[in-house]
Scaffold this active site. Sequence first.
Site, PDB file in Angstrom:
ATOM      1  N   GLY A  42      -1.820  42.671  98.951  1.00 59.74           N
ATOM      2  CA  GLY A  42      -3.013  43.431  98.611  1.00 59.74           C
ATOM      3  C   GLY A  42      -2.667  44.468  97.580  1.00 59.74           C
ATOM      4  O   GLY A  42      -1.495  44.794  97.372  1.00 59.74           O
ATOM      5  N   PHE A  80      -2.950  53.053  97.323  1.00 56.83           N
ATOM      6  CA  PHE A  80      -1.931  53.802  96.607  1.00 56.83           C
ATOM      7  C   PHE A  80      -0.958  52.913  95.861  1.00 56.83           C
ATOM      8  O   PHE A  80       0.008  53.375  95.292  1.00 56.83           O
ATOM      9  CB  PHE A  80      -1.192  54.718  97.569  1.00 56.83           C
ATOM     10  CG  PHE A  80      -2.106  55.732  98.176  1.00 56.83           C
ATOM     11  CD1 PHE A  80      -2.518  56.821  97.435  1.00 56.83           C
ATOM     12  CD2 PHE A  80      -2.587  55.577  99.467  1.00 56.83           C
ATOM     13  CE1 PHE A  80      -3.380  57.757  97.970  1.00 56.83           C
ATOM     14  CE2 PHE A  80      -3.445  56.518 100.003  1.00 56.83           C
ATOM     15  CZ  PHE A  80      -3.857  57.605  99.267  1.00 56.83           C
ATOM     16  N   GLY A  81      -1.176  51.637  95.908  1.00 53.22           N
ATOM     17  CA  GLY A  81      -0.269  50.765  95.176  1.00 53.22           C
ATOM     18  C   GLY A  81      -0.389  49.334  95.660  1.00 53.22           C
ATOM     19  O   GLY A  81      -1.271  48.989  96.444  1.00 53.22           O
ATOM     20  N   VAL A 135       1.023  45.929  97.605  1.00 54.08           N
ATOM     21  CA  VAL A 135       1.819  45.605  98.786  1.00 54.08           C
ATOM     22  C   VAL A 135       2.292  44.160  98.679  1.00 54.08           C
ATOM     23  O   VAL A 135       1.501  43.264  98.380  1.00 54.08           O
ATOM     24  CB  VAL A 135       0.997  45.792 100.077  1.00 54.08           C
ATOM     25  CG1 VAL A 135       1.890  45.619 101.297  1.00 54.08           C
ATOM     26  CG2 VAL A 135       0.335  47.150 100.097  1.00 54.08           C
ATOM     27  N   ASP A 195      -6.488  59.029 105.748  1.00 54.92           N
ATOM     28  CA  ASP A 195      -7.182  57.899 105.125  1.00 54.92           C
ATOM     29  C   ASP A 195      -7.516  56.819 106.152  1.00 54.92           C
ATOM     30  O   ASP A 195      -7.204  55.641 105.959  1.00 54.92           O
ATOM     31  CB  ASP A 195      -6.333  57.336 103.991  1.00 54.92           C
ATOM     32  CG  ASP A 195      -7.184  56.645 102.926  1.00 54.92           C
ATOM     33  OD1 ASP A 195      -8.426  56.773 102.973  1.00 54.92           O
ATOM     34  OD2 ASP A 195      -6.606  55.975 102.051  1.00 54.92           O
TER      35      ASP A 195
END
Length: 673
Positions: free
Chosen positions: A352, A356-357, A359, A470
Amino acid sequence: MLVLIKLILLVVSALAGFASCQDLSITYNGFRSTNLSLDGLAQLTPNGVLKLTDDTKEQQGHAFFPNPVSFKNSANSSAFTFSTTFVFAIVSEYPTMSGHGIAFVIAPRRGLPGALPSHQLGLFNETNNGKPTNHVFAVELDTVQSKEFNDINNNHVGIDINGLNSTLADPAGYYSNGNGVVQNLTLASGKAMQVWIDYDGTAKHISVTLAPIYAGKPNKPLLSLPNDLSPVLNEIMYIGFSSSTGSVPTSHCLLGWSFKMNGVAQGLDLSQLPKLPRVGPKKRSKVLTIGLPVILIASLSIAISGVIYRVRIKKKFAEVLEDWEHEYGPHRFKYKDLYIATKGFRDKGLLGSGGFGKVYHGILPSSKLEVAVKRVSHESRQGMKQFVAEIVSIGRLRHRNLVPLLGYCRRKDELLLVYEYMPNGSLDRFLFEQHENTLNWSQRFRVIRGVASGLFYLHEGWEQIVIHRDVKASNVLLDSELNGRLGDFGLARLYDHGTDPQTTRVVGTLGYLAPEHTRTGKATTKTDVYAFGAFLLEVVCGRRPTEPHPPTEDAILVDWVFSCWNKGQILEAVDQNMGLNYVKEEVELVMKLGLLCSQSEPIARPSMRQVVLYLDSALALPDLSSLGISASGLSFSSQEGFGDFNLSCPSSMDKPFSHASSSVAESLLSGGR
Ligand SMILES: *[C@@H]1O[C@H](CO)[C@@H](O)[C@H](O)[C@H]1NC(C)=O
Ligand SMILES: *[C@@H]1O[C@H](CO)[C@@H](O)[C@H](O)[C@H]1NC(C)=O
Ligand SMILES: *[C@@H]1O[C@H](CO)[C@@H](O)[C@H](O)[C@H]1NC(C)=O
Ligand SMILES: *[C@@H]1O[C@H](CO)[C@@H](O)[C@H](O)[C@H]1NC(C)=O
Ligand SMILES: *[C@@H]1O[C@H](CO)[C@@H](O)[C@H](O)[C@H]1NC(C)=O
């Protein structure tokens, strides 16, 4: 009579001698049987090439016709007409460099005492350069640009009178007879070329012509200079050549020469000229001349590529490791291992991206453990120490509803987080993407209770309070038994740290952000509870907290659920995909709890401890009506600036957003995972 005959003979012989001296004519098609006066490096090769220099550096060589030549009748008379031509070749060991050049020279002596090699071309030295007392005329073929002599380039022909600052110079070339266009020539090309130098003693004019060998003499000379050589030349002069080397080993060769006083030099018989010698002075075996350099170059390039490869590998796997990190040793992963585990972070292993970045799925080389590696771009070092301390301490947290964080790795501008791999992926995919394969109520309720338990553990079960920051469906992962596990805890904190309090930056996801969070920028356990409330409604209703398209009254989930509750029909909001097979009381409980958590006043929201108790039915949910809960008490009704944002938000509401403008956050926070 005898005296008269003797006198006549004397006059005739004197005249003959005078004539021979005045009208000197020499032609050398090769220098094999000549009697030239050589000095320095100059030598004759056995096949008749006059080598003015060999590949010795910083040296010079001269070759002069041994006999004096009369250039004029008396000190104040005009210099005679003369003409000369020669074939030369400049052979360098390197294709693009050579040094320095060849000059045809007329000098007062048989040689040039005191002259220097290199850029002085064996003609002059620092003290006498340019002095009229030199009485030297030269035509230089210069392959090095000497700025101190105003050289025009590193491949020029120049007329030098008493010095190396050429009176006239032009780039090496020739005017073709056809169209009169200049054709460039490269003096140091190693190819033979022919030069013609003509002085017209009547017109007082010098011309210099250059051409490739066999091309013939071009009609138009390269250099054409009106100049009276009478003051330069003495009555008796010597003619010859000078050459010098610099730092590049270069052979300056002459193949033939013709000179004529008071006339046109006899043409050279080019077919008789000797062959050019090989480059290099000594004969070596082919193994040495070809084999050895090849072997040397090959092994050198192997060594160099090895070094480059190692440097690349080192750079490729370079990490950032600071002193304070040593205590986290066990939680540190080697970048190389992660690189191998994820097969070079290839797209195929992408689980995904967003948040934040990206994976990536991976299998650790040593333990064969399946992991998810999250690459978080992070340019700022600010707060990194605190953040790493936090994630490492969180890494020590073990809870069945948290995604285990195994460790981390730091690189320049990048942080890599290693999590245990969750085979079933994230919850939002089950809720929003796979309608036929969606979760039933008991599965959803289990996930909800699990996440509540995990969040409660973060808030109160650990020695320090950990705020998730989050909470949302896309951050809840499902393990093999479909247990909900919270992931990505604390990551938002990385972007909260060290910011100027004046420019509050809020990182989180729109629709999950508590109003006071967007206002103050401060994340608390209560802001987590708010997000958890949005999450509850999301799971029950199968809808994201806000639906921007189209912006209807029902666009905001919490408002819609509230209106359904207000009508006494809260079950209207339940996800249709779930079917009717659900426990009504549980569903009602979860929805009411969702509303309770969504109150804009933080103090009015329950704690996670209470939430867990409500969900376990260990504590009775307070009656919403008696709490006076109203539409205006729910965040989205009270707007807090969300309305505008909501309508202008272009894409899905899962899109995280940054309240204040921040390039780091904005670039990172694009697209929910
Ligand atoms: C070569 O020239 C030198 C100097 O002029 C002279 O002494 C010598 O005899 C000459 N040798 C021959 C073979 O002509
Ligand atoms: C050249 O010098 C001679 C004496 O050496 C003199 O008689 C003559 O006039 C001079 N000619 C010129 C053109 O200067
Ligand atoms: C320069 O060359 C001249 C001869 O042309 C010589 O007399 C003088 O000594 C030389 N100067 C140096 C510095 O070598
Ligand atoms: C040669 O040219 C250089 C560079 O312009 C100058 O400095 C130098 O004085 C000149 N020398 C002579 C003898 O003209
Ligand atoms: C010849 O060389 C000059 C520079 O010396 C360059 O400007 C010109 O373009 C060249 N001409 C050709 C035909 O290559």
